[in-house]
Design a protein around this motif. Structure first.
Motif, PDB file in Angstrom:
ATOM      1  N   GLY A   1      -7.126  -7.837  -4.159  1.00 48.16           N
ATOM      2  CA  GLY A   1      -5.806  -8.226  -3.661  1.00 48.16           C
ATOM      3  C   GLY A   1      -5.433  -9.616  -4.136  1.00 48.16           C
ATOM      4  N   ASN A   2      -5.030 -10.475  -3.191  1.00 47.26           N
ATOM      5  CA  ASN A   2      -4.608 -11.835  -3.570  1.00 47.26           C
ATOM      6  C   ASN A   2      -5.772 -12.765  -3.906  1.00 47.26           C
TER       7      ASN A   2
ATOM      8  N   ALA B   1      -8.788   2.270   1.352  1.00 46.27           N
ATOM      9  CA  ALA B   1      -7.651   2.777   0.574  1.00 46.27           C
ATOM     10  C   ALA B   1      -8.068   4.035  -0.198  1.00 46.27           C
ATOM     11  N   VAL B   2      -9.259   3.993  -0.797  1.00 44.16           N
ATOM     12  CA  VAL B   2      -9.765   5.155  -1.542  1.00 44.16           C
ATOM     13  C   VAL B   2      -9.888   6.370  -0.602  1.00 44.16           C
TER      14      VAL B   2
ATOM     15  N   SER C   1      -4.221  -2.849  -9.093  1.00 46.35           N
ATOM     16  CA  SER C   1      -2.816  -3.255  -9.060  1.00 46.35           C
ATOM     17  C   SER C   1      -2.595  -4.442 -10.001  1.00 46.35           C
TER      18      SER C   1
ATOM     19  N   ASP D   1      -8.929  -5.468  -9.447  1.00 46.27           N
ATOM     20  CA  ASP D   1      -7.989  -4.653  -8.664  1.00 46.27           C
ATOM     21  C   ASP D   1      -7.254  -3.724  -9.631  1.00 46.27           C
TER      22      ASP D   1
ATOM     23  N   LYS E   1     -13.382  -5.405   0.948  1.00 53.53           N
ATOM     24  CA  LYS E   1     -12.731  -5.495   2.264  1.00 53.53           C
ATOM     25  C   LYS E   1     -11.438  -4.683   2.185  1.00 53.53           C
ATOM     26  N   GLY E   2     -11.508  -3.458   2.663  1.00 53.00           N
ATOM     27  CA  GLY E   2     -10.299  -2.623   2.733  1.00 53.00           C
ATOM     28  C   GLY E   2     -10.061  -1.705   1.538  1.00 53.00           C
ATOM     29  N   THR E   3     -10.888  -1.796   0.507  1.00 53.44           N
ATOM     30  CA  THR E   3     -10.632  -0.983  -0.696  1.00 53.44           C
ATOM     31  C   THR E   3     -11.199   0.432  -0.546  1.00 53.44           C
TER      32      THR E   3
ATOM     33  N   TRP F   1      -6.513  -9.541   4.731  1.00 49.68           N
ATOM     34  CA  TRP F   1      -6.739  -8.221   5.326  1.00 49.68           C
ATOM     35  C   TRP F   1      -7.813  -8.304   6.410  1.00 49.68           C
TER      36      TRP F   1
ATOM     37  N   TYR G   1       2.246  -6.098  -3.564  1.00 51.27           N
ATOM     38  CA  TYR G   1       1.926  -7.377  -4.225  1.00 51.27           C
ATOM     39  C   TYR G   1       3.113  -7.934  -5.005  1.00 51.27           C
TER      40      TYR G   1
ATOM     41  N   ILE H   1     -11.697   1.060  -9.703  1.00 52.19           N
ATOM     42  CA  ILE H   1     -13.115   1.261  -9.364  1.00 52.19           C
ATOM     43  C   ILE H   1     -13.538   2.716  -9.610  1.00 52.19           C
TER      44      ILE H   1
ATOM     45  N   GLY I   1     -11.070  -4.534  -5.499  1.00 52.37           N
ATOM     46  CA  GLY I   1      -9.826  -4.419  -4.740  1.00 52.37           C
ATOM     47  C   GLY I   1      -9.545  -5.767  -4.099  1.00 52.37           C
TER      48      GLY I   1
END
Ligand SMILES: C[S@@+](CC[C@H](N)C(=O)[O-])C[C@H]1O[C@@H](n2cnc3c(N)ncnc32)[C@H](O)[C@@H]1O
Length: 211
Positions: A68-69, A134-135, A90, A88, A129-131, A37, A20, A115, A66
């Motif tokens: 993201g943008n 990642a976990v 990040s 998020d 979506k996608g978190t 994503w 990011y 989270i 999560g």
């Protein structure tokens, strides 16, 4: 019995901070919000499902974990949803998401939150979506996945909905992992591919209802 994936850099916070950081630079220089994503088609399919569901209202309290943008939330805001939060872990993702929403003059709340540490509030709809992916790629993935499921469960209002999209787990694997605390309400169709005569999806998108 769930067979865990090998840990990868996508399961680390450092990876996402670097990712990011670059996206912030791109947004500053070209106004490009960055990667969607799993692509725009899947994002649109999720929103179409939400629009068709009588369980979700424009005023429902929705959180994207999560985020993201924050492009998913931007799209929801443009569709008229009014109670939107993005979280998020990040710091750079949250910075970028805030900059994008500000430029479009949209009212979306963003917070830095892991989270796995739990959420502060309860929500009618939790979107991911996608978190979870990642976990699932982190060190101690099994323990972290169970923490994730517990925290999501605790943060949903009664009858709350979890919409989860994954490229690491199939629909039946997600159902197996979430099934103790959630019932599968719907599967959002995702593009299919055919390989050696077998039909499958690269991405699974499931809607669960809190039991
Ligand atoms: C694959 S990206 C997806 C981003 C966004 N949901 C999208 O669809 O574009 C995974 C996101 O999850 C975030 N993430 C990973 N683990 C997290 C955690 N434990 N708590 C909060 N966010 C996390 C990452 O920082 C990253 O923004």
């Amino acid at each position: 019995m769930v067979e865990e994936h090998d840990a990868s850099e996508l399961g680390t916070q450092d990876y996402w901070e670097d990712h990011y950081k670059e996206e912030i630079e791109n947004f500053s220089s070209h106004g490009d919000p960055g990667e969607i994503w799993f692509g725009e088609d899947i994002l649109n399919r999720i929103i179409r499902w939400m629009e068709s569901s009588d369980l979700i209202r424009k005023y429902s309290k929705i959180v994207d974990i999560g985020c993201g943008n924050g492009v998913f939330l931007i799209e929801l805001a443009n569709e008229g949803y009014t109670n939107l939060t993005g979280l998020d872990y990040s710091v750079n993702a949250v910075t970028l998401a805030k900059q994008i929403a500000k430029r479009q003059d949209l009212n979306i709340l963003y917070f830095i939150c892991d989270i796995l540490e739990g959420l502060q509030n309860t929500y009618d709809v939790i979107h991911d979506k996608g978190t979870y992916d990642a976990v699932s790629l982190s060190e101690n993935a099994k323990e972290n996945r169970l923490k994730y499921i517990e925290n999501v469960y605790k943060s949903l209002s009664s009858n709350g909905i979890l919409i989860i999209t994954s490229c690491n787990w199939t629909q039946s694997e997600l159902d197996q992992q979430f099934g103790e605390k959630f019932s599968l309400l719907a599967v959002i169709p995702t593009p299919q591919f055919k390989f050696s005569g077998k039909v499958g999806s690269v991405v699974s998108s499931c809607v669960f209802k809190k039991k």
